[in-house]
Design an enzyme around this catalytic site. Sequence first.
Site, PDB file in Angstrom:
ATOM      1  N   ASP A  96      17.632 -15.326  22.599  1.00 25.20           N
ATOM      2  CA  ASP A  96      16.257 -15.796  22.659  1.00 25.20           C
ATOM      3  C   ASP A  96      16.264 -17.052  23.521  1.00 25.20           C
ATOM      4  OD1 ASP A  96      13.477 -16.027  21.861  1.00 25.20           O
ATOM      5  OD2 ASP A  96      14.136 -17.749  20.694  1.00 25.20           O
ATOM      6  N   ASP A 148      16.928 -18.282  16.395  1.00 24.02           N
ATOM      7  CA  ASP A 148      16.867 -19.431  15.491  1.00 24.02           C
ATOM      8  C   ASP A 148      16.866 -19.036  14.021  1.00 24.02           C
ATOM      9  OD1 ASP A 148      14.313 -18.521  14.928  1.00 24.02           O
ATOM     10  OD2 ASP A 148      13.301 -20.057  16.113  1.00 24.02           O
ATOM     11  N   CYS A 195       0.843  -1.194   0.000  1.00 21.37           N
ATOM     12  CA  CYS A 195       0.000   0.000   0.000  1.00 21.37           C
ATOM     13  C   CYS A 195       0.877   1.242   0.000  1.00 21.37           C
ATOM     14  CB  CYS A 195      -0.933   0.005   1.208  1.00 21.37           C
ATOM     15  SG  CYS A 195      -0.047   0.032   2.781  1.00 21.37           S
ATOM     16  N   CYS A 216      46.146  -2.614  -8.125  1.00 21.51           N
ATOM     17  CA  CYS A 216      45.244  -3.232  -9.102  1.00 21.51           C
ATOM     18  C   CYS A 216      43.844  -3.392  -8.507  1.00 21.51           C
ATOM     19  CB  CYS A 216      45.759  -4.613  -9.521  1.00 21.51           C
ATOM     20  SG  CYS A 216      47.368  -4.598 -10.334  1.00 21.51           S
ATOM     21  N   CYS A 274       3.528   1.805   2.707  1.00 18.23           N
ATOM     22  CA  CYS A 274       4.814   1.118   2.552  1.00 18.23           C
ATOM     23  C   CYS A 274       5.815   2.041   1.860  1.00 18.23           C
ATOM     24  CB  CYS A 274       4.657  -0.164   1.736  1.00 18.23           C
ATOM     25  SG  CYS A 274       3.622  -1.424   2.511  1.00 18.23           S
ATOM     26  N   CYS A 280      48.953  -6.501  -7.523  1.00 17.77           N
ATOM     27  CA  CYS A 280      49.196  -5.821  -6.243  1.00 17.77           C
ATOM     28  C   CYS A 280      47.960  -5.047  -5.820  1.00 17.77           C
ATOM     29  CB  CYS A 280      50.400  -4.889  -6.347  1.00 17.77           C
ATOM     30  SG  CYS A 280      50.169  -3.535  -7.515  1.00 17.77           S
ATOM     31  N   ASP A 313      12.987 -15.361  14.706  1.00 21.50           N
ATOM     32  CA  ASP A 313      13.690 -14.203  15.236  1.00 21.50           C
ATOM     33  C   ASP A 313      14.312 -13.330  14.147  1.00 21.50           C
ATOM     34  OD1 ASP A 313      13.195 -15.136  17.863  1.00 21.50           O
ATOM     35  OD2 ASP A 313      14.884 -16.518  17.697  1.00 21.50           O
TER      36      ASP A 313
END
Length: 833
Positions: free
Chosen positions: A515, A716, A21, A92, A24, A89, A720
């Site tokens: 967590d 996990d 929408c 570069c 956003c 080197c 999360d």
Amino acid sequence: MSVAQESKLQSINLPVKGMSCASCSARIEKKVGELEGVGTASVNFGAESATVVYDPKIISPADVTQTIEKLGFQVPGAKEVFKVEGMTCASCVSRVEKKLSGLEGVLEARVNLATEKAVIEYLPALTGLQNFQSALKDIGYTLHPAEEDAGSKGVSEEERHAVELGRVRFKFISSAVLSAAIMLSSMQTALPFLPNAESSFFHFWLLLLATPVQFWAGWQFYKGTWAGVKHGYADMNTLIAVGTSAAYFFSAFATFFPSTLEFMEGGIVVYFDTSTMIITLVLLGRWLEARAKSRASAAIKKLMGLQPKTARIERNGEEVEIPIAEVIPGDTVVVRPGEKIPVDGTIVEGTAVVDESMITGESVPAEKDSGQDVFGASINKTGFFKLRATHLGKDSVLSQIIKLVEEAQGSKAPVQRLADKVSGIFVPVVIGIALLAFFIWWGAGEAMVPLPTAPFIFALMIFISVLIIACPCALGLATPTAIMVGTGKGAEMGILIKGGETLEQVQKLDTIVFDKTGTLTWGQPEVTDVFIETEAKISVDRLLVLAASLEKGSEHPLGQAIVKEAERQHLKLTPVSNFSSRPGFGVQGRVDGLEIALGNFKMMQEDAVEISALKGRIEEMAGQGKTPVILAIDKKAVGIISTADTVRPQAKEVVKRLHGMGLEIVMITGDNPYTAKAIAEELHIDRVLAEVLPAGKAEEVKKLKQDGHFVAMVGDGINDAPALAEANIGLAIGSGTDIAMEASDITLMTKDLNAVADAIELSKQTMRKIRQNLFWAFFYNTLGIPLAAGVFYPMYGILLQPIFAAAAMSLSSVSVVGNALLLKRFKSSGLSD
């Protein structure tokens, strides 16, 4: 913003997916517009695009993209690893990066000298492979596309590396033999049978020996110099070619036209030994450096070699062996004891004990049963089983790991920015210093101090020494080699680190948020008590039937524990209607005509359920570290089912290790404060954030950051993900999923909590090596160039001969790589290892 500032701004148009929408687009505009270095941000919801005007000196398109993605939207792009040929080197590296980054549609380009690879993040709609190849061809480099098959890529690249290593080795040995002959020929006093050093025959003999070394063994330096001349730059090849050519062509001139140099004091001297020994020592350094870099990249080669080449599948009722590339999703793959599992899949028949150490770093084999997932390249220790192929090719866990490690090894730490800036102007500055030193010593050398030879010869040797001792290679290898070894070692341990920026950020951590469920605890609670309210006319079995029937469709760990307990007691569940789930609170629905609610204390309060009679028992259970779930019938509480989630055995040890690093440990959970406090006290955790809903975890992490903390979040990687993305450093544990790797900065393939502390220790060790390498690279050049220029000669009589300058230059690069290789010895300090 001034007119001068506005003239420096650039504009980029980014595709944005996932907007639902106008709010956003407004959110993206606001967040991007607040970024430092962004002039304006305009998001078109209908066209699904964002136009951003920004200052490239302050912010990059990659930073803008990352900000949009952290808001939960997608910027469709691609990130690929390419092979770049022709780099010698650090100068570069900066040249290639600058050229690629300047292309429209390229969000970020990171080039690694150690791996000779470029990681390019770009928008396929605006640019692609042909643009990259054309751009680099313009400045004298060659870019190869990434190969599709990881296994074949490892083999072919290893073969190419072996051929190159063999070529350098052969040239080194050949030039070493010829250089030794030249040196030996110069030893007239020790070997009286040799011709007189003054004779023209002797000089022509040395010229004959030196020419193959100069123009065959040293051809690569001339080739690189010519490429630089054509495209307007100078690099390491230029320094070596100019330095050795000065010695060689002066000596050749003295050989052919000796009479023109009779004015010089001390007789005519040639320096073929200088030019040939310099080339020989540089080739030795490059050979040793290539061998060391090969060892540094051993981890990625090992990963690439894990994938089996064939799979045994069932088709048309028969078992047939086919190449891995021909396996399709849904194929039934047969795996016998002792075999490598060829592809990712789900076991559909049989059981097995699988060694997944090469993927997860777990040393203990895992027991696998029907319905469980297995990874390609892991080993079936015992048992016969069949699996249904799921993720193949690029989608396999092994391919994801290889891609992540490759990208990490191609990354840079922000600390390298100074080295990159220096490298960009290094060679021209060195040539300037060499010329300045030459003219000063030639014109005014004898006025400053008595010279051991003619002023021109002395100045020429100074000029050559300055050119040869300067080493941008050490600067270029300091950071990427350490990152390559560190991230490779991490991959061996099941620790996938996204790159150099993550390594550097880890040093700033002061707080780690864990967590609770599934991270500090197993996440598989079991029913411990069932309590019936005194006046409730209901049995324990009936209470379990109502609760389990309601939770049958739930995926919450507490609900599953209740269902398992009912099944263990062989209780018959009844259908549920009007079921609804309230995340963070509980579930409700209609069972046998009764309105049932099952949830936590907060849910009962919100629904105005009378629970005063159960309050004492709830607090008692919570104080014991149990999680009480209250069941209410028609808004009247009738009983409690308590569950307990056991703490992981490594949790206390890991908290102790992290405390030893000076970190504050925070636990975040949706549990009530009593349960959370009991576990926190058991593990000696500093701070508890209880009754936090899943959606609120990211907000809690944000608050900690606003309070001035530098935060790592351990979770996990799925539930999360928002909190992992919000944290300064996100660590996803025990997950190889796409979302875990995307949301986290460090993905831990193992479920062993020690990996959290290991990841932090490894990151700190890697950064320590980077700092050591950068210090020595800068120190070497800061001391070496003035020494070679003769700055200390008038006062202390210290002078660096060109041959010793070449040896020092070669060893500087080798020492930087060798120091990084010490990271291979890293071992976990955890007791479980």
